[in-house]
Design a protein around this motif. Structure first.
Motif, PDB file in Angstrom:
ATOM      1  N   MET B   1      -0.732  13.364 -10.528  1.00 48.12           N
ATOM      2  CA  MET B   1      -1.512  13.485  -9.314  1.00 48.12           C
ATOM      3  C   MET B   1      -1.139  12.357  -8.350  1.00 48.12           C
ATOM      4  SD  MET B   1      -5.583  14.245  -9.245  1.00 48.12           S
ATOM      5  CE  MET B   1      -6.046  12.567  -9.683  1.00 48.12           C
ATOM      6  N   HIS B   2      -0.955  12.714  -7.101  1.00 49.38           N
ATOM      7  CA  HIS B   2      -0.580  11.744  -6.071  1.00 49.38           C
ATOM      8  C   HIS B   2      -1.820  11.351  -5.261  1.00 49.38           C
ATOM      9  CE1 HIS B   2       1.868  11.083  -2.079  1.00 49.38           C
ATOM     10  NE2 HIS B   2       1.303   9.980  -2.509  1.00 49.38           N
ATOM     11  N   VAL B   3      -2.147  10.072  -5.275  1.00 50.31           N
ATOM     12  CA  VAL B   3      -3.312   9.554  -4.542  1.00 50.31           C
ATOM     13  C   VAL B   3      -2.840   8.739  -3.345  1.00 50.31           C
ATOM     14  CG1 VAL B   3      -5.271   7.951  -4.655  1.00 50.31           C
ATOM     15  CG2 VAL B   3      -4.803   9.501  -6.577  1.00 50.31           C
ATOM     16  N   MET B   4      -3.451   8.987  -2.191  1.00 51.81           N
ATOM     17  CA  MET B   4      -3.170   8.180  -0.990  1.00 51.81           C
ATOM     18  C   MET B   4      -4.444   7.470  -0.561  1.00 51.81           C
ATOM     19  SD  MET B   4      -1.713   9.443   2.726  1.00 51.81           S
ATOM     20  CE  MET B   4      -0.011   9.591   2.180  1.00 51.81           C
ATOM     21  N   ILE B   5      -4.310   6.180  -0.278  1.00 56.14           N
ATOM     22  CA  ILE B   5      -5.451   5.402   0.212  1.00 56.14           C
ATOM     23  C   ILE B   5      -5.127   4.941   1.628  1.00 56.14           C
ATOM     24  CG2 ILE B   5      -6.903   3.360  -0.127  1.00 56.14           C
ATOM     25  CD1 ILE B   5      -6.120   3.481  -3.119  1.00 56.14           C
ATOM     26  N   ILE B   6      -5.877   5.447   2.599  1.00 53.20           N
ATOM     27  CA  ILE B   6      -5.695   5.028   3.989  1.00 53.20           C
ATOM     28  C   ILE B   6      -6.771   3.997   4.303  1.00 53.20           C
ATOM     29  CG2 ILE B   6      -5.596   5.798   6.397  1.00 53.20           C
ATOM     30  CD1 ILE B   6      -4.878   8.592   5.348  1.00 53.20           C
ATOM     31  N   GLY B   7      -6.322   2.809   4.675  1.00 51.01           N
ATOM     32  CA  GLY B   7      -7.234   1.675   4.802  1.00 51.01           C
ATOM     33  C   GLY B   7      -7.122   0.815   3.555  1.00 51.01           C
ATOM     34  N   ALA B   8      -5.881   0.699   3.062  1.00 57.05           N
ATOM     35  CA  ALA B   8      -5.655   0.068   1.753  1.00 57.05           C
ATOM     36  C   ALA B   8      -5.694  -1.446   1.798  1.00 57.05           C
ATOM     37  CB  ALA B   8      -4.311   0.541   1.185  1.00 57.05           C
ATOM     38  N   VAL B   9      -5.760  -2.017   3.017  1.00 57.39           N
ATOM     39  CA  VAL B   9      -5.791  -3.473   3.120  1.00 57.39           C
ATOM     40  C   VAL B   9      -7.231  -3.997   3.165  1.00 57.39           C
ATOM     41  CG1 VAL B   9      -5.197  -5.395   4.686  1.00 57.39           C
ATOM     42  CG2 VAL B   9      -3.494  -3.653   4.146  1.00 57.39           C
ATOM     43  N   GLY B  10      -8.172  -3.103   3.408  1.00 55.03           N
ATOM     44  CA  GLY B  10      -9.574  -3.504   3.443  1.00 55.03           C
ATOM     45  C   GLY B  10     -10.091  -3.865   2.059  1.00 55.03           C
ATOM     46  N   MET B  11     -11.294  -4.416   2.021  1.00 52.97           N
ATOM     47  CA  MET B  11     -11.845  -4.903   0.757  1.00 52.97           C
ATOM     48  C   MET B  11     -11.960  -3.774  -0.275  1.00 52.97           C
ATOM     49  SD  MET B  11     -15.025  -5.174  -1.043  1.00 52.97           S
ATOM     50  CE  MET B  11     -16.370  -5.081   0.132  1.00 52.97           C
ATOM     51  N   LEU B  12     -12.539  -2.635   0.132  1.00 53.56           N
ATOM     52  CA  LEU B  12     -12.698  -1.539  -0.830  1.00 53.56           C
ATOM     53  C   LEU B  12     -11.363  -0.881  -1.150  1.00 53.56           C
ATOM     54  CD1 LEU B  12     -15.948   0.382   0.171  1.00 53.56           C
ATOM     55  CD2 LEU B  12     -15.555  -1.137  -1.790  1.00 53.56           C
ATOM     56  N   GLY B  13     -10.500  -0.738  -0.146  1.00 56.18           N
ATOM     57  CA  GLY B  13      -9.186  -0.124  -0.360  1.00 56.18           C
ATOM     58  C   GLY B  13      -8.374  -0.892  -1.384  1.00 56.18           C
ATOM     59  N   LYS B  14      -8.397  -2.212  -1.260  1.00 57.44           N
ATOM     60  CA  LYS B  14      -7.669  -3.062  -2.209  1.00 57.44           C
ATOM     61  C   LYS B  14      -8.201  -2.898  -3.626  1.00 57.44           C
ATOM     62  CE  LYS B  14      -6.476  -7.133   0.413  1.00 57.44           C
ATOM     63  NZ  LYS B  14      -7.045  -8.414   0.787  1.00 57.44           N
ATOM     64  N   LYS B  15      -9.516  -2.913  -3.745  1.00 56.10           N
ATOM     65  CA  LYS B  15     -10.122  -2.795  -5.076  1.00 56.10           C
ATOM     66  C   LYS B  15      -9.835  -1.423  -5.681  1.00 56.10           C
ATOM     67  CE  LYS B  15     -13.923  -6.107  -4.677  1.00 56.10           C
ATOM     68  NZ  LYS B  15     -13.559  -6.941  -5.857  1.00 56.10           N
ATOM     69  N   LEU B  16      -9.915  -0.383  -4.845  1.00 52.90           N
ATOM     70  CA  LEU B  16      -9.646   0.967  -5.328  1.00 52.90           C
ATOM     71  C   LEU B  16      -8.196   1.074  -5.802  1.00 52.90           C
ATOM     72  CD1 LEU B  16     -10.585   3.957  -5.579  1.00 52.90           C
ATOM     73  CD2 LEU B  16      -9.850   4.268  -3.194  1.00 52.90           C
ATOM     74  N   ALA B  17      -7.263   0.558  -5.003  1.00 56.66           N
ATOM     75  CA  ALA B  17      -5.843   0.606  -5.370  1.00 56.66           C
ATOM     76  C   ALA B  17      -5.607  -0.150  -6.669  1.00 56.66           C
ATOM     77  CB  ALA B  17      -5.001   0.008  -4.244  1.00 56.66           C
ATOM     78  N   SER B  18      -6.249  -1.268  -6.801  1.00 57.31           N
ATOM     79  CA  SER B  18      -6.059  -2.097  -7.987  1.00 57.31           C
ATOM     80  C   SER B  18      -6.542  -1.377  -9.246  1.00 57.31           C
ATOM     81  CB  SER B  18      -6.788  -3.423  -7.764  1.00 57.31           C
ATOM     82  OG  SER B  18      -7.013  -4.070  -8.977  1.00 57.31           O
ATOM     83  N   VAL B  19      -7.709  -0.720  -9.147  1.00 60.79           N
ATOM     84  CA  VAL B  19      -8.238   0.003 -10.312  1.00 60.79           C
ATOM     85  C   VAL B  19      -7.317   1.170 -10.685  1.00 60.79           C
ATOM     86  CG1 VAL B  19     -10.117   1.517 -11.101  1.00 60.79           C
ATOM     87  CG2 VAL B  19     -10.642  -0.640  -9.948  1.00 60.79           C
ATOM     88  N   ILE B  20      -6.843   1.913  -9.682  1.00 60.97           N
ATOM     89  CA  ILE B  20      -5.981   3.073  -9.966  1.00 60.97           C
ATOM     90  C   ILE B  20      -4.638   2.609 -10.542  1.00 60.97           C
ATOM     91  CG2 ILE B  20      -4.692   4.972  -8.906  1.00 60.97           C
ATOM     92  CD1 ILE B  20      -7.094   5.361  -7.007  1.00 60.97           C
ATOM     93  N   LEU B  36      -0.144   3.695  -0.377  1.00 61.71           N
ATOM     94  CA  LEU B  36      -1.096   2.811   0.303  1.00 61.71           C
ATOM     95  C   LEU B  36      -0.747   2.771   1.788  1.00 61.71           C
ATOM     96  CD1 LEU B  36      -1.033  -0.142  -2.273  1.00 61.71           C
ATOM     97  CD2 LEU B  36      -2.536   1.872  -2.232  1.00 61.71           C
ATOM     98  N   VAL B  37      -1.734   3.018   2.640  1.00 64.66           N
ATOM     99  CA  VAL B  37      -1.506   3.063   4.082  1.00 64.66           C
ATOM    100  C   VAL B  37      -2.507   2.158   4.778  1.00 64.66           C
ATOM    101  CG1 VAL B  37      -1.340   4.583   6.101  1.00 64.66           C
ATOM    102  CG2 VAL B  37      -0.832   5.501   3.818  1.00 64.66           C
ATOM    103  N   ILE B  75      -5.077  13.721  -3.462  1.00 58.01           N
ATOM    104  CA  ILE B  75      -6.354  13.117  -3.055  1.00 58.01           C
ATOM    105  C   ILE B  75      -6.063  12.113  -1.945  1.00 58.01           C
ATOM    106  CG2 ILE B  75      -8.397  11.813  -3.754  1.00 58.01           C
ATOM    107  CD1 ILE B  75      -7.826  12.496  -6.619  1.00 58.01           C
ATOM    108  N   ILE B  76      -6.781  12.213  -0.843  1.00 56.38           N
ATOM    109  CA  ILE B  76      -6.661  11.231   0.238  1.00 56.38           C
ATOM    110  C   ILE B  76      -7.999  10.508   0.361  1.00 56.38           C
ATOM    111  CG2 ILE B  76      -6.277  10.872   2.718  1.00 56.38           C
ATOM    112  CD1 ILE B  76      -4.651  13.488   2.726  1.00 56.38           C
ATOM    113  N   PHE B  77      -7.975   9.185   0.161  1.00 56.23           N
ATOM    114  CA  PHE B  77      -9.157   8.382   0.436  1.00 56.23           C
ATOM    115  C   PHE B  77      -9.011   7.834   1.846  1.00 56.23           C
ATOM    116  CE2 PHE B  77      -8.845   8.165  -4.216  1.00 56.23           C
ATOM    117  CZ  PHE B  77     -10.148   8.452  -4.580  1.00 56.23           C
ATOM    118  N   HIS B  78      -9.876   8.285   2.753  1.00 57.80           N
ATOM    119  CA  HIS B  78      -9.772   7.821   4.142  1.00 57.80           C
ATOM    120  C   HIS B  78     -10.842   6.764   4.396  1.00 57.80           C
ATOM    121  CE1 HIS B  78      -9.373   7.429   8.327  1.00 57.80           C
ATOM    122  NE2 HIS B  78     -10.213   8.370   8.713  1.00 57.80           N
ATOM    123  N   LEU B  79     -10.435   5.506   4.224  1.00 59.39           N
ATOM    124  CA  LEU B  79     -11.355   4.379   4.362  1.00 59.39           C
ATOM    125  C   LEU B  79     -11.128   3.609   5.661  1.00 59.39           C
ATOM    126  CD1 LEU B  79     -10.764   2.806   0.794  1.00 59.39           C
ATOM    127  CD2 LEU B  79     -12.171   4.777   1.353  1.00 59.39           C
TER     128      LEU B  79
END
Lengths: 332, 332
Positions: B1-20, B36-37, B75-79
């Protein structure tokens, strides 16, 4: 006062323009200039008592709105919209007109304010026609003024977004916005159309002139109505009312009449007799019944009533308005 | 599965990327690719177990979003967002990122679906972080899941519009959207900032490391909180949950903990003792008090709870999360 009507070729726009041209007033305030805007050129009355200009513009183009706002109308009635069925069938067109068009207008107002470096000198009243399509089920029996925006069509979504933009642009001081969620307009003048809601009007309009009409739903179906005359009165009132009484919540559910189809039919019997009723053919249509079942049935509209908005109180009144305004006669 | 995080430099984006990146999972489902975007290039972990790409894009540009969606993430996380204070100070920037950026993304998803003439083959899960800023007072004591969207900031307006678009694009079948209205995140890691809400975190975060903190409001002030860890858990759950259970109402008030400042302070006393409490200086600030007074205090969040979203139940738990995740220790 300079009044601009955007969407001046539509049924309500035409009626609003006609009342303003005839009375030279908007709810008691003198009108000295009227600008009519639509995708096509609106007809203007002959020998008007003050300047009436008619402009053909497509509001979905980014360069159009500034050409309107540079005229600095004091009141802008923004009625232009792609209707519900078309916005559902043509996704891009609905968003282009109903969302982008509205936003372009509001942006042009904001920029006009700053164009001459004189920030304080332009803040028009903007009356935006929204719709009860901003609501979606499940509903309570009666929808209060605080029921949440839950559209289930693209049209309803676009109108809800227009309301939110109106409220934010107003809160920021760029304009003085008032949003009106209109009931279903009944009796709509003109020919029968294929809108799912068309029968609410046609079961009255056609029999009144001796023509047959089709009723596709059970007569227990309940819906929320106001006459075209009431809708024009809402617009005029919103054009000049004291908007400071609205606070931050700038969009109002307009008053209307909650009635069942059976109540509509009984009112027709009272006004036009059994011969008229006999022209209504019952042809159940499950597709239309399903669409109508998802629509709201009743509202409190307490805020609007407190602010002086008034609708009809019986379907006999609604039928009488149609006879007076459209059939050139006075009902009994 | 391909996950994209938009807003990956923000506090939640970073934590989400780190967990995944660490677990190679999103809520139990295997992740094989992560993109990561953000407006700046996000740091990527060294020696990742699967491909991680980091892209710098400005979503407010119309040509950006298609470059993201052509990668067809599942999955796109738009943060990504301009935060509340900045969106209020810079009207155009807030609308450009929070409204246009979101719409560009949704439009690119819709067009990607049709790009190869294969309409049915792309319909990603889109998790959109909204905010309790979509609400404005007056409030009931506890805000239910059907309280209406009444934003009183441009940021709240933009988030409410994002929710409406998410719901319409989902209803039309273009994507599979889930909107999450996050509580105020507490304890935010990092340095003190000037956000009006900053003190909710700093009165705990600073004393825990022996630093003084300022409390600008009465300790009777009540607000709605969840830890960063809970917020990441919400996102992961929303990424893979059965969205058919949402129906048309795609945006959920996330669960949280309603607590007064006094309750926060007592929790700090329990965890860190009276010496920590002594570091909190009371310096009433009427401006901050006025801003906070307009914020919601409590929610039911019944729908989200029924759907399996879980927040902390005490401020001791919230403090423990901070100590474990940020201070590299385990609380007593």
């Amino acid at each position: 006062m300079h009044v601009m009507i955007i969407g001046a070729v539509g049924m309500l726009g035409k009626k609003l323009a006609s009342v303003i041209a005839k009375t030279r007033q908007c709810n008691g305030q003198s009108v000295t200039r009227l600008t009519l805007v639509d995708i096509a050129v609106a007809e203007t009355p002959e020998n008007p008592a003050f300047p009436i200009e008619s402009l053909a513009f497509d509001l979905s183009h980014t360069d159009t709105a500034p050409l309107l706002t540079k005229r600095r109308p004091d009141i802008i009635f923004h009625l232009a919209a792609i209707v519900s069925g078309e916005a559902e069938n043509d996704f891009e067109k609905g968003y282009a007109i109903n969302l982008d068009g509205t936003r372009h207008l509001f942006e042009a107002i904001r920029r006009e304010r700053d164009r001459n470096g004189n920030a304080a000198d332009y803040r028009p009243r903007v009356v935006f026609t929204s719709s009860i399509a901003v609501f979606g089920g499940p509903y309570p029996d009666t929808i209060s003024d605080t029921f949440f925006r839950t559209p289930q069509t693209s049209y309803g979504t676009q109108k809800a977004i227009g309301e939110l933009l109106l409220e934010d642009y107003t809160r920021r001081g760029f304009m003085d916005g008032v949003g009106l969620r209109l009931p279903t307009i009944c009796i709509r003048p003109g020919l029968p159309n294929k809108a799912a809601s068309g029968f609410f009007s046609s079961i009255l309009r056609e029999p009144l002139v001796g023509q047959p009409a089709t009723l596709p739903v059970e007569d227990t179906v309940r819906h929320w109505h106001a006459s075209p005359r009431a809708a024009v009165r809402f617009l005029l009132h919103a054009g000049t009312m004291d908007s400071s009484r609205l606070g931050h919540r700038r969009t109002l559910n307009m008053p209307g009449l909650s009635a069942t189809v059976a109540e509509q039919v009984e009112a027709l019997r009272t006004v036009a007799g059994n011969d008229a009723i006999a022209l209504i053919r019952r042809e159940p249509n499950p597709d239309i019944a399903a669409i109508i079942a998802a629509w709201p049935q009743d509202f409190t509209a307490d805020r609007a009533t407190d602010l002086g908005f008034r609708a009809e109180r019986s379907f006999e009144d609604i039928i009488a308005v149609h006879i007076e305004d459209e059939l050139g006669a006075t009902s009994a």
